[in-house]
Design a protein around this motif. Sequence first.
Motif, PDB file in Angstrom:
ATOM      1  N   ALA A  82     -68.331  -7.334  18.099  1.00 33.74           N
ATOM      2  CA  ALA A  82     -68.028  -7.508  19.515  1.00 33.74           C
ATOM      3  C   ALA A  82     -66.841  -6.633  19.896  1.00 33.74           C
ATOM      4  N   VAL A  83     -66.791  -6.243  21.154  1.00 34.87           N
ATOM      5  CA  VAL A  83     -65.667  -5.448  21.666  1.00 34.87           C
ATOM      6  C   VAL A  83     -64.466  -6.374  21.864  1.00 34.87           C
ATOM      7  N   PRO A  84     -63.308  -6.041  21.315  1.00 34.17           N
ATOM      8  CA  PRO A  84     -62.128  -6.901  21.482  1.00 34.17           C
ATOM      9  C   PRO A  84     -61.677  -6.946  22.932  1.00 34.17           C
ATOM     10  N   PRO A  85     -60.951  -7.988  23.337  1.00 31.37           N
ATOM     11  CA  PRO A  85     -60.376  -8.034  24.681  1.00 31.37           C
ATOM     12  C   PRO A  85     -59.525  -6.785  24.940  1.00 31.37           C
ATOM     13  N   PRO A  86     -59.604  -6.216  26.139  1.00 33.26           N
ATOM     14  CA  PRO A  86     -58.920  -4.941  26.410  1.00 33.26           C
ATOM     15  C   PRO A  86     -57.409  -4.984  26.220  1.00 33.26           C
ATOM     16  N   GLU A  87     -56.794  -6.149  26.445  1.00 29.75           N
ATOM     17  CA  GLU A  87     -55.338  -6.229  26.350  1.00 29.75           C
ATOM     18  C   GLU A  87     -54.830  -6.052  24.924  1.00 29.75           C
ATOM     19  N   MET A  88     -55.729  -6.124  23.934  1.00 31.07           N
ATOM     20  CA  MET A  88     -55.307  -5.994  22.545  1.00 31.07           C
ATOM     21  C   MET A  88     -55.091  -4.536  22.142  1.00 31.07           C
ATOM     22  N   GLY A  89     -55.676  -3.611  22.877  1.00 26.51           N
ATOM     23  CA  GLY A  89     -55.496  -2.200  22.557  1.00 26.51           C
ATOM     24  C   GLY A  89     -56.176  -1.786  21.268  1.00 26.51           C
ATOM     25  N   LEU A  90     -57.270  -2.449  20.914  1.00 24.38           N
ATOM     26  CA  LEU A  90     -57.991  -2.121  19.680  1.00 24.38           C
ATOM     27  C   LEU A  90     -59.198  -1.212  19.930  1.00 24.38           C
ATOM     28  N   GLY A  91     -59.298  -0.676  21.142  1.00 27.86           N
ATOM     29  CA  GLY A  91     -60.384   0.240  21.463  1.00 27.86           C
ATOM     30  C   GLY A  91     -61.558  -0.464  22.107  1.00 27.86           C
ATOM     31  N   ASP A  92     -62.561   0.325  22.491  1.00 24.65           N
ATOM     32  CA  ASP A  92     -63.723  -0.218  23.184  1.00 24.65           C
ATOM     33  C   ASP A  92     -64.988  -0.190  22.329  1.00 24.65           C
ATOM     34  N   ARG A  93     -64.815  -0.007  21.021  1.00 21.64           N
ATOM     35  CA  ARG A  93     -65.956  -0.052  20.113  1.00 21.64           C
ATOM     36  C   ARG A  93     -66.070  -1.452  19.525  1.00 21.64           C
ATOM     37  N   PRO A  94     -67.296  -1.931  19.292  1.00 16.57           N
ATOM     38  CA  PRO A  94     -67.457  -3.258  18.681  1.00 16.57           C
ATOM     39  C   PRO A  94     -66.839  -3.303  17.282  1.00 16.57           C
ATOM     40  N   LEU A  95     -66.140  -4.404  17.003  1.00 14.19           N
ATOM     41  CA  LEU A  95     -65.550  -4.644  15.690  1.00 14.19           C
ATOM     42  C   LEU A  95     -66.120  -5.940  15.115  1.00 14.19           C
ATOM     43  N   PRO A  96     -66.097  -6.093  13.797  1.00  9.00           N
ATOM     44  CA  PRO A  96     -66.541  -7.366  13.213  1.00  9.00           C
ATOM     45  C   PRO A  96     -65.656  -8.513  13.705  1.00  9.00           C
ATOM     46  N   ARG A  97     -66.297  -9.538  14.247  1.00 13.31           N
ATOM     47  CA  ARG A  97     -65.562 -10.684  14.782  1.00 13.31           C
ATOM     48  C   ARG A  97     -66.040 -11.978  14.143  1.00 13.31           C
ATOM     49  N   ILE A  98     -65.083 -12.771  13.682  1.00 12.59           N
ATOM     50  CA  ILE A  98     -65.370 -14.092  13.118  1.00 12.59           C
ATOM     51  C   ILE A  98     -64.756 -15.125  14.054  1.00 12.59           C
ATOM     52  N   SER A  99     -65.578 -16.027  14.567  1.00 13.82           N
ATOM     53  CA  SER A  99     -65.117 -17.058  15.489  1.00 13.82           C
ATOM     54  C   SER A  99     -65.112 -18.408  14.787  1.00 13.82           C
ATOM     55  N   ILE A 100     -64.015 -19.139  14.943  1.00 19.01           N
ATOM     56  CA  ILE A 100     -63.872 -20.463  14.325  1.00 19.01           C
ATOM     57  C   ILE A 100     -63.665 -21.488  15.431  1.00 19.01           C
ATOM     58  N   PHE A 101     -64.569 -22.447  15.512  1.00 19.66           N
ATOM     59  CA  PHE A 101     -64.489 -23.484  16.535  1.00 19.66           C
ATOM     60  C   PHE A 101     -63.770 -24.710  15.973  1.00 19.66           C
ATOM     61  N   MET A 102     -62.764 -25.180  16.712  1.00 22.62           N
ATOM     62  CA  MET A 102     -61.994 -26.349  16.303  1.00 22.62           C
ATOM     63  C   MET A 102     -62.342 -27.538  17.188  1.00 22.62           C
ATOM     64  N   SER A 103     -62.841 -28.599  16.589  1.00 21.52           N
ATOM     65  CA  SER A 103     -63.107 -29.819  17.345  1.00 21.52           C
ATOM     66  C   SER A 103     -61.804 -30.613  17.460  1.00 21.52           C
ATOM     67  N   VAL A 104     -61.864 -31.704  18.205  1.00 23.39           N
ATOM     68  CA  VAL A 104     -60.650 -32.517  18.391  1.00 23.39           C
ATOM     69  C   VAL A 104     -60.266 -33.260  17.117  1.00 23.39           C
ATOM     70  N   PHE A 105     -61.085 -33.154  16.068  1.00 29.60           N
ATOM     71  CA  PHE A 105     -60.761 -33.812  14.802  1.00 29.60           C
ATOM     72  C   PHE A 105     -60.211 -32.821  13.770  1.00 29.60           C
ATOM     73  N   ASP A 106     -60.159 -31.536  14.101  1.00 29.56           N
ATOM     74  CA  ASP A 106     -59.621 -30.532  13.188  1.00 29.56           C
ATOM     75  C   ASP A 106     -58.121 -30.378  13.380  1.00 29.56           C
ATOM     76  N   CYS A 107     -57.448 -29.933  12.319  1.00 33.12           N
ATOM     77  CA  CYS A 107     -56.032 -29.579  12.432  1.00 33.12           C
ATOM     78  C   CYS A 107     -55.929 -28.370  13.356  1.00 33.12           C
ATOM     79  N   HIS A 108     -54.995 -28.397  14.303  1.00 30.09           N
ATOM     80  CA  HIS A 108     -54.915 -27.339  15.307  1.00 30.09           C
ATOM     81  C   HIS A 108     -53.729 -26.403  15.134  1.00 30.09           C
ATOM     82  N   VAL A 109     -53.044 -26.478  13.999  1.00 34.97           N
ATOM     83  CA  VAL A 109     -51.981 -25.506  13.706  1.00 34.97           C
ATOM     84  C   VAL A 109     -52.645 -24.228  13.207  1.00 34.97           C
TER      85      VAL A 109
END
Length: 232
Positions: A82-109
């Motif tokens: 996926a293309v990173p958010p523009p504010e990150m300055g990582l370019g406009d080419r898709p990069l490998p992205r790993i998304s982790i979803f946290m439920s209300v029962f997960d540690c949020h630190v």
Amino acid sequence: MSIVNSIRSQLSPIHPQGYPFVGGFAVASLILFLIWTPLGWLGTLATAWCAYFFRDPVRVTPLREGLVVAPADGRVSRVINAVPPPEMGLGDRPLPRISIFMSVFDCHVNRSPIAGRIDRMVYRAGKFLNADLDKASEDNERNAFVITGTRSRIGVVQIAGLIARRIVPFVQEGQSIAAGDRIGMIRFGSRVDVYLPEGGRALVAEGQLSYAGETVLADLAVADPGRTYRVG
């Protein structure tokens, strides 16, 4: 080991960010006991959940140049390019992205995936869609980090969710951090995206559980020698 010591070994300290919330729930529970005892017990359960939510367990982080560890507890919901958010300055080419979803029962630190320097930290206001939706990466409130290590630059994005209403960073731009250091928290259900360098390969799969500071998401230097560890 006694039963008491066994229980203590399973308990985690509460992060200071949680003290006002736990205290508020506890006071409300006392008031509810005065009104009607069953309500008081419900308040007690809510207080226990709040303390559990704000837990900040010690983690053992694998250390070796090239390892990318999970920044969040939760379920790996997406492994895509996926293309990173523009504010990150990582370019406009898709990069490998790993998304982790946290439920209300997960540690949020949240913790740093690598050792390095925080070269960029940018907050963006936005919507509060379900964080598990792919559209949340573009539309939701978020806080983005770009961390530069010896060999690579990693992007980390804290994304507020349907219930989350506050992203709290613990670090600042220009700060040097170690892998596994605490970098922030998102209150009450959310998601964290990790952008690997171009060509990086994820070592986790969608549906897998991750633990912040411990689970290895990727290895950018597979030819290097074995790992060491730190506790924190």
